[in-house]
Every structure is written in C-alpha cells, then in structure tokens.
Design a protein around this motif. Structure first.
Motif, PDB file in Angstrom:
ATOM      1  N   PRO A   1       1.029  -1.078   0.292  1.00  0.00           N
ATOM      2  CA  PRO A   1       0.098  -0.009  -0.313  1.00  0.00           C
ATOM      3  C   PRO A   1       0.912   1.441  -0.212  1.00  0.00           C
ATOM      4  O   PRO A   1       2.214   1.444   0.312  1.00  0.00           O
ATOM      5  N   GLY A   2       0.650   2.389  -0.351  1.00  0.00           N
ATOM      6  CA  GLY A   2       0.986   3.878  -0.609  1.00  0.00           C
ATOM      7  C   GLY A   2       1.688   3.670  -1.439  1.00  0.00           C
ATOM      8  O   GLY A   2       1.295   3.382  -3.141  1.00  0.00           O
ATOM      9  N   ALA A   3       2.776   4.772  -1.433  1.00  0.00           N
ATOM     10  CA  ALA A   3       3.228   5.403  -2.670  1.00  0.00           C
ATOM     11  C   ALA A   3       4.153   4.244  -3.267  1.00  0.00           C
ATOM     12  O   ALA A   3       4.672   3.810  -2.503  1.00  0.00           O
ATOM     13  N   TYR A   4       4.474   3.612  -5.015  1.00  0.00           N
ATOM     14  CA  TYR A   4       4.556   3.412  -5.647  1.00  0.00           C
ATOM     15  C   TYR A   4       4.978   1.487  -5.457  1.00  0.00           C
ATOM     16  O   TYR A   4       5.836   1.453  -5.481  1.00  0.00           O
ATOM     17  N   GLY A   5       3.792   1.260  -4.572  1.00  0.00           N
ATOM     18  CA  GLY A   5       3.754  -0.297  -4.672  1.00  0.00           C
ATOM     19  C   GLY A   5       3.037  -0.709  -5.328  1.00  0.00           C
ATOM     20  O   GLY A   5       2.709  -2.309  -5.836  1.00  0.00           O
ATOM     21  N   GLU A   6       3.155   0.058  -6.948  1.00  0.00           N
ATOM     22  CA  GLU A   6       2.228  -0.807  -8.271  1.00  0.00           C
ATOM     23  C   GLU A   6       2.645   0.180  -9.117  1.00  0.00           C
ATOM     24  O   GLU A   6       3.332   1.032  -9.114  1.00  0.00           O
ATOM     25  N   GLY A   7       2.426  -0.655 -10.259  1.00  0.00           N
ATOM     26  CA  GLY A   7       2.730   0.126 -11.930  1.00  0.00           C
ATOM     27  C   GLY A   7       3.444  -0.274 -12.925  1.00  0.00           C
ATOM     28  O   GLY A   7       4.401  -1.154 -12.041  1.00  0.00           O
ATOM     29  N   GLY A   8       4.019   0.577 -13.617  1.00  0.00           N
ATOM     30  CA  GLY A   8       5.008  -0.260 -14.815  1.00  0.00           C
ATOM     31  C   GLY A   8       6.113   0.926 -14.481  1.00  0.00           C
ATOM     32  O   GLY A   8       6.784   1.298 -15.832  1.00  0.00           O
ATOM     33  N   SER A   9       6.446   1.808 -13.288  1.00  0.00           N
ATOM     34  CA  SER A   9       7.604   2.730 -13.523  1.00  0.00           C
ATOM     35  C   SER A   9       8.573   2.979 -13.535  1.00  0.00           C
ATOM     36  O   SER A   9       9.023   1.221 -12.239  1.00  0.00           O
ATOM     37  N   ARG A  10       9.575   2.380 -12.833  1.00  0.00           N
ATOM     38  CA  ARG A  10      11.005   2.538 -13.394  1.00  0.00           C
ATOM     39  C   ARG A  10      11.238   1.875 -11.436  1.00  0.00           C
ATOM     40  O   ARG A  10      12.018   0.879 -11.696  1.00  0.00           O
ATOM     41  N   LYS A  11      10.519   2.612 -10.936  1.00  0.00           N
ATOM     42  CA  LYS A  11      11.309   2.640  -9.628  1.00  0.00           C
ATOM     43  C   LYS A  11      10.435   1.463  -8.709  1.00  0.00           C
ATOM     44  O   LYS A  11      10.890   0.736  -8.362  1.00  0.00           O
ATOM     45  N   HIS A  12       9.132   0.917  -9.349  1.00  0.00           N
ATOM     46  CA  HIS A  12       8.385   0.250  -8.434  1.00  0.00           C
ATOM     47  C   HIS A  12       9.371  -1.121  -9.667  1.00  0.00           C
ATOM     48  O   HIS A  12       9.208  -2.733  -9.036  1.00  0.00           O
ATOM     49  N   LEU A  13       9.126  -0.967 -10.438  1.00  0.00           N
ATOM     50  CA  LEU A  13       9.658  -2.374 -11.062  1.00  0.00           C
ATOM     51  C   LEU A  13      11.423  -2.761 -10.777  1.00  0.00           C
ATOM     52  O   LEU A  13      10.744  -4.193 -10.257  1.00  0.00           O
ATOM     53  N   LEU A  14      12.140  -2.534 -10.310  1.00  0.00           N
ATOM     54  CA  LEU A  14      13.468  -2.687 -10.316  1.00  0.00           C
ATOM     55  C   LEU A  14      13.571  -2.287  -9.052  1.00  0.00           C
ATOM     56  O   LEU A  14      13.943  -3.866  -8.285  1.00  0.00           O
ATOM     57  N   SER A  15      12.507  -1.957  -7.831  1.00  0.00           N
ATOM     58  CA  SER A  15      12.833  -1.705  -6.684  1.00  0.00           C
ATOM     59  C   SER A  15      11.890  -3.633  -6.699  1.00  0.00           C
ATOM     60  O   SER A  15      12.293  -4.004  -5.165  1.00  0.00           O
ATOM     61  N   SER A  16      10.743  -3.813  -7.013  1.00  0.00           N
ATOM     62  CA  SER A  16      10.146  -4.804  -6.789  1.00  0.00           C
ATOM     63  C   SER A  16      10.863  -6.191  -7.170  1.00  0.00           C
ATOM     64  O   SER A  16      10.832  -6.872  -6.495  1.00  0.00           O
ATOM     65  N   LEU A  17      11.393  -6.371  -8.229  1.00  0.00           N
ATOM     66  CA  LEU A  17      12.897  -7.212  -8.471  1.00  0.00           C
ATOM     67  C   LEU A  17      13.690  -7.382  -7.560  1.00  0.00           C
ATOM     68  O   LEU A  17      14.011  -8.664  -6.919  1.00  0.00           O
ATOM     69  N   ASP A  18      14.041  -6.137  -6.997  1.00  0.00           N
ATOM     70  CA  ASP A  18      15.340  -5.958  -5.697  1.00  0.00           C
ATOM     71  C   ASP A  18      13.420  -7.762  -4.758  1.00  0.00           C
ATOM     72  O   ASP A  18      14.957  -8.419  -3.832  1.00  0.00           O
TER      73      ASP A  18
END
Length: 347
Positions: free
Chosen positions: A103-120
């Motif tokens: 929940p909250g900021a950057y927790g979903e979507g196709g942004s570079r920040k979300h995808l790479l943070s999630s992958l890590d």
C-alpha cells in the motif's frame, strides 16, 4: 528426489520459447494459487518437489502471489534453499511486478522505480541473485511504455534477469512493447496471457487488426499461457453446483457468477468430447491449449500431486482430429471470465 534433468514425459517434450534459445517444459507450475500462508509449507514443499521430479523445471511466481503478497516467493525461497539449491541451474524461475504489492506510494504500476525495487525484493525473498524470466505483469497506462520496457532492459543488463517479457498485454500494446524493446536494446522473449477453452481472447484481433497470437508468431515471441483450466472451471467439479471446499466457494478470483448456466452447459458439453477422446476435461483443456505451435507451454496451479499428475497425463494425447476441433469450437463459448481484461489486456 531425483534430478530435474532426468528423462520424464515433461522434459522429453520441451518446446522452444518462441525465437529464443530457451527451452521450456510444455507444463509448468504456477504458484499464483495455493502458495499463501493459508497452506502449510510442507504441503507446498511436497507439491514443488513432486513437480520437479516429474520434469516440471519451470516455477512461475509474481511479487504479489500469496496471500499475503510475497508469501509464495518466500515459501519457494525456503524450499529452494532446503531442497533444490544444488539444482538451481537446472531450474527456470520467473517472477513479475506491476500489480499492487504494497500500500501507499510506488507499490504498483509500471514505473522504473516500482519494477526494479520490486525485483530486488523478489530476489531477496527467493534467496537468489537473478531470476530466469522477469515480466511486466500488466500494461500501465500511467507510465510511458518506454520507461517500463527500459526497466526490463536494466534487469537484464544488471544481471538480475536472464530473459524478460510481458503479461496480459493486448496485441496493440505488445507491438508497442516490442518496438520499445528494440529501442532499449533488449529482446522480449515471452508473453504470458490467460488462455483457455472459455477465454480465447488471444486468438481475437483487437483494434489494431492483430491478435496476441498473430503478433507472437510474427515476432518470434514465446507464449506461456496461464489459467488453462479457467481456475478449475474446466473440470467436472462444478457441473452439479459449487462444492463447499472449492475456489469458487471461497470467492476472490473465481466469483460464483462465472459459473453461469451457460458456462456450465458448455463445460458439460466439453466434458463429453473429452470423454470420447479418452481424456478428462482437465486433460483435454491442457492439450487443446498446446495444439497451437505458437503456444510454448501452459502454467497450471495444481492444489495436489494427484491434480498435477492428471495434468501431466495430457501430454500423452496432444493430437486432435478436425472433427474434434470443430466440436470443441461449437461448444467453446466466451465465458466472460477474463478478469484481467479491464486492467490490462483491453487497454
């Protein structure tokens, strides 16, 4: 446990993933369902090890598989460390990001920040330094596609993923993603769409005039179809109602409304065709998805080892006569069950 490299029905039928150099088993194990905290780890472990022994060397995950989100990756990471660490390079492990993870900021979507943070975060839960396939889980209209695909390119160039792909993208968006990948200098190797006898959307042209299968065949993009059993609808369990212990009874991704009289009539007719072929309905549903050479494989989400073995037996009868295909087409209705369409594939 035997080595995944052993001679098994699944391993001996491996298919090339589109135009890539990667081979995949025709049936892979998806951990979308049955791998949350509500299922005992030993039960999960038994299913995974049984699958690997049977030659199902591809395990498919996503950051939000659970519940709660992350639970499936954490569980598989423990199984991998305990039982399969010595077989890591004989396994194909995939994950995704794009749907809500936190929940909250950057927790979903196709942004570079979300995808790479999630992958890590996924790599940390899995206990790995890379996955074999990393997907954009859905098209995100709020993010430039060049940014989304650029993040996939970074996943490859940084060594965190060996291959990348997209999931649930429409034909039009898949074409656009392929163009963005060319610009970014990365190859998209695979599309993972939903596909079944009750959900044939990837065969139908969209507004671009092409279907997902058209684009995949033309571009050399592998297709790994998920939900070939329509979340269990393409079995005989729902012909007489909704069992109390079934997925439909629990709600969530399979609402009871999907089991309409029209859909149940279609399921009953398809079950008769399967019986005439000497297969269960589940086996025919898997065989049917694999009939198209553009489909490299299917992902199944078995709850028990018996269910998994039944699905694997589909590989013993992959041929269809023209009469069988015609009968299937006559009874294979659009079940209006593509719950992902409004959130990605229809965009």
């Amino acid at each position: 446990m035997t080595s995944p490299a052993g001679s098994t029905p699944s391993a001996s039928h491996q298919r090339r993933l589109g135009g890539s150099g990667l081979a995949v088993p025709p049936i892979s194990l998806g951990l979308w369902q049955n791998f949350g905290e509500q299922t005992a780890l030993e039960t999960q472990r038994g299913l995974v090890l049984h699958a690997v022994d049977a030659g199902i060397v591809h395990i498919d995950l996503a950051n939000n598989y659970g519940p709660p989100p992350g639970a499936a990756e954490a569980s598989f990471g423990r199984i991998l460390a305990r039982d399969l660490a010595g077989h890591r390079d004989e396994l194909l492990i995939s994950t995704k990001a794009g749907y809500r993870m936190w929940p909250g900021a950057y927790g979903e979507g196709g942004s570079r920040k979300h995808l790479l943070s999630s992958l890590d975060q996924s790599l940390d839960r899995l206990g790995l330094d890379h996955v074999d396939i990393f997907y954009s889980h859905r098209y995100d209209p709020t993010t430039p596609l060049e940014e989304t695909i650029g993040a996939l390119a970074t996943a490859v160039s940084s060594g965190r993923a060996r291959y990348v792909g997209v999931s649930s993208y429409s034909a039009r968006r898949t074409r656009e993603a392929l163009a963005a990948a060319d610009t970014a200098g990365v190859r998209l190797s695979v599309h993972q769409p939903s596909y079944s006898l009750l959900n044939r959307w990837i065969e139908e042209p969209d507004a671009s005039g092409e279907s997902v299968l058209d684009v995949a065949g033309d571009a050399g993009l592998g297709v790994l179809a998920f939900s070939p059993l329509a979340q269990g609808m393409l079995t005989t369990k729902y012909l007489d109602g909704i069992p109390g212990d079934s997925r439909a009874a629990r709600g969530g991704s399979l609402p009871p409304s999907y089991l309409s009289l029209r859909n149940r009539a279609a399921i009953a007719a398809l079950a008769e065709i399967a019986s005439d072929r000497g297969q269960s309905l589940a086996q025919m549903a898997v065989s049917w998805c694999l009939r198209d050479s553009r489909v490299s494989g299917v992902l199944v989400g078995a709850r028990t080892t018996d269910q998994l073995d039944e699905n694997l037996a589909a590989l013993e009868h992959l041929d269809f006569s023209a009469a069988e295909l015609a009968a299937i087409d006559e009874n294979s209705v659009d079940g209006e069950i593509n719950l992902w369409a409004a959130r990605s594939s229809a965009l």
